[in-house]
Design a protein around this motif. Sequence first.
Motif, PDB file in Angstrom:
ATOM      1  N   CYS A 116      13.936  39.140  55.001  1.00 15.28           N
ATOM      2  CA  CYS A 116      13.928  40.552  54.658  1.00 15.28           C
ATOM      3  C   CYS A 116      13.723  40.687  53.128  1.00 15.28           C
ATOM      4  CB  CYS A 116      15.177  41.225  54.721  1.00 15.28           C
ATOM      5  SG  CYS A 116      15.222  43.139  54.230  1.00 15.28           S
ATOM      6  N   SER A 118      12.402  44.283  52.181  1.00 19.38           N
ATOM      7  CA  SER A 118      12.374  45.853  52.292  1.00 19.38           C
ATOM      8  C   SER A 118      12.676  46.316  50.861  1.00 19.38           C
ATOM      9  CB  SER A 118      13.408  46.244  53.420  1.00 19.38           C
ATOM     10  OG  SER A 118      14.885  46.029  53.018  1.00 19.38           O
ATOM     11  N   SER A 119      13.578  45.578  49.831  1.00 20.74           N
ATOM     12  CA  SER A 119      14.031  46.181  48.780  1.00 20.74           C
ATOM     13  C   SER A 119      12.701  46.655  47.801  1.00 20.74           C
ATOM     14  CB  SER A 119      14.865  45.380  47.947  1.00 20.74           C
ATOM     15  OG  SER A 119      14.497  44.113  48.102  1.00 20.74           O
ATOM     16  N   LYS A 137       9.200  47.993  54.511  1.00 17.79           N
ATOM     17  CA  LYS A 137      10.466  48.566  55.142  1.00 17.79           C
ATOM     18  C   LYS A 137      10.813  47.993  56.430  1.00 17.79           C
ATOM     19  CE  LYS A 137      11.020  52.890  52.497  1.00 17.79           C
ATOM     20  NZ  LYS A 137      11.142  54.617  52.721  1.00 17.79           N
ATOM     21  N   TYR A 140      13.507  45.002  57.286  1.00 17.08           N
ATOM     22  CA  TYR A 140      14.850  45.443  57.147  1.00 17.08           C
ATOM     23  C   TYR A 140      15.298  45.429  58.817  1.00 17.08           C
ATOM     24  CZ  TYR A 140      19.268  47.215  55.555  1.00 17.08           C
ATOM     25  OH  TYR A 140      20.572  47.499  55.191  1.00 17.08           O
TER      26      TYR A 140
END
Length: 300
Positions: A116, A118-119, A137, A140
């Motif tokens: 992941c 996504s941050s 995104k 996630y």
Amino acid sequence: MKKTIITAAITGAVHIPSMSEYLPVTPQQIIDEAVAAYEAGAAVVHIHARKEENGEPTGDPKIMKSIVEEIRKRCKVVIGITTGGAIGMSSEERLAAVPSCKAELASCNAGSVNFCFSSIADKIKEPKYDWEIPFVKNTYNLPFVNTFQGIEDYIKVMGENGTKPEFEVYEVGMINNIAYFMKKGLLKGPVYIQFVLGIMGGLPATVDNLLFLYNTAKKQLGDNFVWSCAAAGKDQFDIVTTAVILGGNARVGMEDNLYIEKGKLAKSNADGVKKIKEIIELLGKEIATSDEAREILFAK
């Protein structure tokens, strides 16, 4: 003591164009950066493909082949291509470039993981391209799937095309998976392992975790493996230096880290290669040429 192989991971499929003006995002930029990394001291380059028009990661085998062929024309570097592709790609998309490129190496992810990033979306206020924010995104919600059947298929396709698997290991259980395929007779040693630390969903980038991976590999595989280490983000040079001290090899590059030091963007993959080369030499070790890397990686 054997020489240290430097790998430069040129662009990857995590970082997006809006994060750095220096990230290579066209095929020609990827080619030029790979050659520059070789000239700076990298014996191996790890290649992902991106679309010409917007820098989006792609599994298009024609684009990958054109990148690989141009790098081959310009230098003697060992070329490794991705079969990780980008999150959400099918196995068919991820494997398509192996038969067309017949590269010396290809990544072979050794198990499934929640990969992941996504941050990244929280840090980008004005993206350059429409695809960027939905792309990051989406990680996630999507796992990075590498089933036992999938791994076996990858090993077989690589074997049929004269390509050595570079097993990317994000979690310690993935070492057991590699050992399983060795016992099954699908792999002959020494296998090549790239420990990848610092991915959200995988093992954090700490010295303890690197030692855990290395010691587990020794127990499971004996001396029948060659290994390298990559670390994502700010811990890259600390962890990779530790790997070199332990007798492993080093992966740097803008796939894993856009910065050359705190607050300062790398302007080229060559920057990271030069930095780790200097560290290796300060440790009293020598870097391997591409031909020497071939002797180490493809020993029988």
